[in-house]
Design an enzyme around this catalytic site. Structure first.
Site, PDB file in Angstrom:
ATOM      1  N   GLU A  25       0.755  -1.268  -0.095  1.00  0.00           N
ATOM      2  CA  GLU A  25      -0.086   0.060  -0.160  1.00  0.00           C
ATOM      3  C   GLU A  25       0.873   1.276  -0.120  1.00  0.00           C
ATOM      4  OE1 GLU A  25      -1.433   1.902   3.403  1.00  0.00           O
ATOM      5  OE2 GLU A  25      -1.155   0.132   4.829  1.00  0.00           O
ATOM      6  N   ASP A 138     -16.775   5.430  14.108  1.00  0.00           N
ATOM      7  CA  ASP A 138     -15.838   5.043  13.444  1.00  0.00           C
ATOM      8  C   ASP A 138     -15.242   3.910  13.130  1.00  0.00           C
ATOM      9  OD1 ASP A 138     -13.274   5.553  11.932  1.00  0.00           O
ATOM     10  OD2 ASP A 138     -12.474   7.102  13.307  1.00  0.00           O
ATOM     11  N   ASP A 142     -11.634  -0.837   5.739  1.00  0.00           N
ATOM     12  CA  ASP A 142     -10.637  -2.131   5.480  1.00  0.00           C
ATOM     13  C   ASP A 142     -11.345  -3.346   5.974  1.00  0.00           C
ATOM     14  OD1 ASP A 142      -8.719  -0.151   4.881  1.00  0.00           O
ATOM     15  OD2 ASP A 142      -7.551  -0.481   7.032  1.00  0.00           O
ATOM     16  N   LYS A 159      -3.899  -1.938  14.463  1.00  0.00           N
ATOM     17  CA  LYS A 159      -3.161  -1.111  15.434  1.00  0.00           C
ATOM     18  C   LYS A 159      -3.778  -0.843  16.544  1.00  0.00           C
ATOM     19  CE  LYS A 159      -3.538   1.452  12.136  1.00  0.00           C
ATOM     20  NZ  LYS A 159      -3.645   2.139  10.809  1.00  0.00           N
TER      21      LYS A 159
HETATM   22  N1  PSU Z   1      -1.139   1.102   9.348  1.00  0.00           N
HETATM   23  C1  PSU Z   1       0.026   1.755   9.671  1.00  0.00           C
HETATM   24  N2  PSU Z   1       0.122   3.119   8.976  1.00  0.00           N
HETATM   25  C2  PSU Z   1      -0.929   3.202   8.211  1.00  0.00           C
HETATM   26  C3  PSU Z   1      -1.925   2.407   7.959  1.00  0.00           C
HETATM   27  C4  PSU Z   1      -2.063   1.431   8.577  1.00  0.00           C
HETATM   28  O1  PSU Z   1       1.130   1.192  10.211  1.00  0.00           O
HETATM   29  O2  PSU Z   1      -0.816   4.657   7.635  1.00  0.00           O
HETATM   30  C5  PSU Z   1      -3.144   3.320   7.197  1.00  0.00           C
HETATM   31  C6  PSU Z   1      -3.653   1.943   6.210  1.00  0.00           C
HETATM   32  O3  PSU Z   1      -3.634   2.595   4.914  1.00  0.00           O
HETATM   33  C7  PSU Z   1      -4.837   1.777   6.597  1.00  0.00           C
HETATM   34  C8  PSU Z   1      -5.289   2.877   7.037  1.00  0.00           C
HETATM   35  O4  PSU Z   1      -5.670   1.231   5.573  1.00  0.00           O
HETATM   36  O5  PSU Z   1      -4.365   3.552   7.896  1.00  0.00           O
HETATM   37  C9  PSU Z   1      -6.743   3.024   7.935  1.00  0.00           C
HETATM   38  O6  PSU Z   1      -7.291   4.293   7.843  1.00  0.00           O
HETATM   39  P1  PSU Z   1      -8.802   4.626   8.669  1.00  0.00           P
HETATM   40  O7  PSU Z   1      -8.645   4.084  10.098  1.00  0.00           O
HETATM   41  O8  PSU Z   1      -9.100   5.983   8.375  1.00  0.00           O
HETATM   42  O9  PSU Z   1      -9.802   3.503   7.797  1.00  0.00           O
HETATM   43 MN    MN Z   2     -12.121   5.967  10.063  1.00  0.00          MN
END
Ligand code: PSU
Ligand code: MN
Length: 303
Positions: A25, A138, A142, A159
């Site tokens: 990604e 939220d 994914d 995470k």
């Molecule tokens: N994991 C990491 N760093 C990141 C992300 C994931 O260590 O930057 C990114 C990935 O691209 C993941 C996104 O899909 O954060 C998720 O964002 P959100 O929580 O807004 O869906």
């Molecule tokens: Mn989000």
């Protein structure tokens, strides 16, 4: 097709030769890590995939084109750009239609990988259910993507800034196989273990590849989440990282950070609070995931 799908020469060759490919990604480059560590890491991750017998395909939208594999120049340009969009399922097509540039999240990278015929994807951590989701709603796109799109995603769990038990519940509801690699517990990103046990465990890349093929043959839609623990020597113990996560979360709350900005804000804040230690661990776990993904991709290419 009404949109351009652009393969880099290296990936085009791997497709023609039917050899193993690992998708990578780009949001982790533009929104997950600071410059210049972001571009250095992206290069080392690609090199790790190559050393372990597969071809890396870093994915991004640049000037409206969906790139499957970036050249060295494209990678550097993306890593240095400051106002790149963070693309998920909802906004990927709009970005391409308007000639924009955007980095792909896990969800968007899975979509691109499927279009390109790539079965395996390595990242750091997936998005999930955020703490306080019962108020904010939220929940990362994914999770639903894992339920829809047939790609095996190798990550170090979700995470630790997220609500891990709720994330596991949603994945179960959506019918996504969550497979811990080589241990019983679900890994917690910066730490190898968590208090939560993973629903499934596998100890070999061959089993993981086989499970994906069986799902495909059964006509089950969706991918698999492979939760690969960070190497022990690189982990940050939970008792060290947890108070820092709490501090970053209250700062996000105080500043009313919402939607797409939440994850980048928290990662950036934790980087500062740990004086860079979170980034060092993040790099180690991504490399470890790239290695496992390359092995799985080879097993799939063999079959
Ligand atoms: N994991 C990491 N760093 C990141 C992300 C994931 O260590 O930057 C990114 C990935 O691209 C993941 C996104 O899909 O954060 C998720 O964002 P959100 O929580 O807004 O869906
Ligand atoms: Mn989000």
């Amino acid at each position: 097709m009404t949109f351009p799908l652009t393969f880099s020469p290296e990936v085009a060759k791997a497709v023609a030769d039917k050899t193993a490919i690992v998708a990578l990604e780009s949001t982790i480059i533009t929104h997950g890590m600071p410059y210049p560590q972001n571009v250095e890491t992206a290069r080392v991750v690609e090199e790790t995939v190559r050393t372990h017998g597969a071809t890396p395909a870093t994915i991004a939208v640049m000037d409206g084109q969906l790139h499957i594999g970036l050249t060295e120049t494209q990678l550097t340009t993306l890593a240095q750009s400051t106002n790149v969009a963070k693309l998920s399922r909802a906004d990927m097509a709009a970005c391409m239609a308007t000639g924009g540039t955007g980095a792909t999240t896990v969800a968007a990278t899975m979509i691109a990988a499927r279009l390109a015929g790539i079965s395996v994807f390595a990242t750091g951590g997936i998005g999930g259910v955020h703490r306080g989701a019962e108020h904010s709603f939220d929940i990362s796109a994914d999770l639903r993507e894992l339920a829809k799109t047939d790609v095996t995603v190798v990550a170090a769990g979700a995470k630790a800034i997220l609500d891990v038990p709720k994330t596991l519940e949603v994945l179960e509801t959506l019918g996504v196989p969550v497979i811990a690699y080589g241990q019983d517990s679900f890994p917690a990103f910066w730490s190898a273990a968590s208090q939560h046990s993973a629903p499934l465990r596998m100890d070999s890349a061959a089993d993981i590849a086989h499970a994906q093929i069986v799902r495909r043959d059964m006509g089950l839609e969706g991918g698999q989440l492979i939760a690969n623990p960070i190497p022990k020597d690189a982990e940050i113990p939970q008792e060290v990282i947890n108070p820092i996560i709490e501090q970053a979360l209250s700062e996000a709350d105080a500043q009313s950070i919402s939607a797409k900005a939440v994850t980048p804000f928290l990662l950036g804040h934790i980087f500062e609070l740990t004086e860079g230690a979170s980034l060092t661990a993040n790099i180690a776990l991504v490399l470890n995931n790239a290695k496992l993904a390359a092995k799985i991709a080879q097993e799939i290419a063999k079959r």
